[in-house]
Design a protein around this motif. Structure first.
Motif, PDB file in Angstrom:
ATOM      1  N   GLN A 233       0.865  -1.181   0.000  1.00 36.94           N
ATOM      2  CA  GLN A 233       0.000   0.000   0.000  1.00 36.94           C
ATOM      3  C   GLN A 233       0.904   1.234   0.000  1.00 36.94           C
ATOM      4  O   GLN A 233       1.620   1.482   0.980  1.00 36.94           O
ATOM      5  N   GLU A 234       0.881   1.991  -1.105  1.00 41.82           N
ATOM      6  CA  GLU A 234       1.714   3.191  -1.173  1.00 41.82           C
ATOM      7  C   GLU A 234       1.177   4.239  -0.205  1.00 41.82           C
ATOM      8  O   GLU A 234      -0.031   4.424  -0.063  1.00 41.82           O
ATOM      9  N   THR A 235       2.084   4.929   0.468  1.00 43.27           N
ATOM     10  CA  THR A 235       1.702   5.982   1.403  1.00 43.27           C
ATOM     11  C   THR A 235       1.561   7.296   0.652  1.00 43.27           C
ATOM     12  O   THR A 235       1.792   7.360  -0.565  1.00 43.27           O
ATOM     13  N   LYS A 236       1.254   8.358   1.369  1.00 37.68           N
ATOM     14  CA  LYS A 236       1.175   9.683   0.733  1.00 37.68           C
ATOM     15  C   LYS A 236       2.540  10.164   0.269  1.00 37.68           C
ATOM     16  O   LYS A 236       2.637  11.102  -0.511  1.00 37.68           O
TER      17      LYS A 236
ATOM     18  N   VAL B 159       3.712  -2.504   3.992  1.00 39.00           N
ATOM     19  CA  VAL B 159       3.651  -3.853   3.437  1.00 39.00           C
ATOM     20  C   VAL B 159       3.093  -4.795   4.496  1.00 39.00           C
ATOM     21  O   VAL B 159       3.670  -4.947   5.578  1.00 39.00           O
ATOM     22  N   ASP B 160       1.963  -5.400   4.174  1.00 42.25           N
ATOM     23  CA  ASP B 160       1.341  -6.373   5.067  1.00 42.25           C
ATOM     24  C   ASP B 160       1.498  -7.771   4.495  1.00 42.25           C
ATOM     25  O   ASP B 160       1.697  -7.951   3.289  1.00 42.25           O
ATOM     26  N   LEU B 161       1.376  -8.725   5.358  1.00 41.80           N
ATOM     27  CA  LEU B 161       1.538 -10.118   4.963  1.00 41.80           C
ATOM     28  C   LEU B 161       0.287 -10.652   4.279  1.00 41.80           C
ATOM     29  O   LEU B 161      -0.835 -10.234   4.594  1.00 41.80           O
ATOM     30  N   ASN B 162       0.473 -11.584   3.379  1.00 48.58           N
ATOM     31  CA  ASN B 162      -0.610 -12.342   2.769  1.00 48.58           C
ATOM     32  C   ASN B 162      -0.559 -13.720   3.427  1.00 48.58           C
ATOM     33  O   ASN B 162       0.288 -14.543   3.074  1.00 48.58           O
ATOM     34  N   LEU B 163      -1.412 -13.947   4.395  1.00 48.09           N
ATOM     35  CA  LEU B 163      -1.327 -15.144   5.235  1.00 48.09           C
ATOM     36  C   LEU B 163      -1.982 -16.360   4.583  1.00 48.09           C
ATOM     37  O   LEU B 163      -3.124 -16.282   4.121  1.00 48.09           O
ATOM     38  N   LEU B 164      -1.265 -17.465   4.572  1.00 46.47           N
ATOM     39  CA  LEU B 164      -1.819 -18.764   4.202  1.00 46.47           C
ATOM     40  C   LEU B 164      -2.033 -19.506   5.511  1.00 46.47           C
ATOM     41  O   LEU B 164      -1.068 -19.953   6.139  1.00 46.47           O
ATOM     42  N   GLN B 165      -3.302 -19.610   5.933  1.00 48.65           N
ATOM     43  CA  GLN B 165      -3.618 -20.112   7.268  1.00 48.65           C
ATOM     44  C   GLN B 165      -4.220 -21.510   7.228  1.00 48.65           C
ATOM     45  O   GLN B 165      -4.922 -21.853   6.299  1.00 48.65           O
TER      46      GLN B 165
END
Length: 176
Positions: A4-7, A14-20
């Protein structure tokens, strides 16, 4: 990973894409291909870790002079920090603007910091560890800094520092 680009152009949360599943989860924390797909520097030359004994420890605001500027990818792996970056790119429409992001072991969020940004953080909990991937090896004599409470930036820190190094406390106000 979720970018997610900031201003501040070029700086990303950067957030994780979780495989749960029943065991917990699995996720990539860094992927050269994904960074390159977003146009981000993906060269990792050095990994750094800082351990911070107490809540209220402030480190920053640091940058590296040319030609040793660093991109940084920062993650809090224990505890919590309020991470601040300032855009020091003189040709940028967001020159001298800053953002702050809460990075915690619980939210597992990371921050990608482009070169020519100042960076610093304050710990929000005791016993906090921060892990950085950087694009340049540290070059003695190339480090610069800005005083954490320089009035021209008006950074809204969530608490007053209780521990700061003499070096970080002595950085000058920014002249740019």
């Amino acid at each position: 990973m979720k970018f997610q680009e900031t201003k501040l152009a070029g700086a990303y949360i950067v957030d994780l894409n979780l495989l749960q599943d029943e065991r917990g989860f699995f996720s990539r924390i860094f992927c050269r291909n994904e960074f390159e797909q977003h146009g981000l520097v993906s060269d990792v030359v050095q990994g750094n870790m800082s351990w911070n004994r107490s809540k209220g420890t402030l480190r920053g605001m640091h940058f590296q002079y040319s030609p040793y500027q660093e991109t940084k990818f920062i993650r809090c792996v224990r505890g919590a920090i309020y991470d601040v970056i300032i855009d020091l790119r003189k040709d940028s429409p967001t020159y001298k603007q800053w953002i702050g992001v809460e990075l915690t072991a619980d939210n597992r969020t990371a921050l990608f910091v482009p070169k020519d940004f100042a960076h610093g953080f304050i710990t929000l909990q005791d016993d906090t560890e921060v892990f950085y991937l950087v694009s340049q090896s540290y070059q003695p004599g190339s480090e610069g800094g800005i005083r954490w409470n320089d009035p021209q930036f008006q950074i809204e820190w969530p608490l007053e520092p209780t521990c700061i190094s003499a070096k970080d406390a002595a950085w000058p106000d920014y002249e740019g």
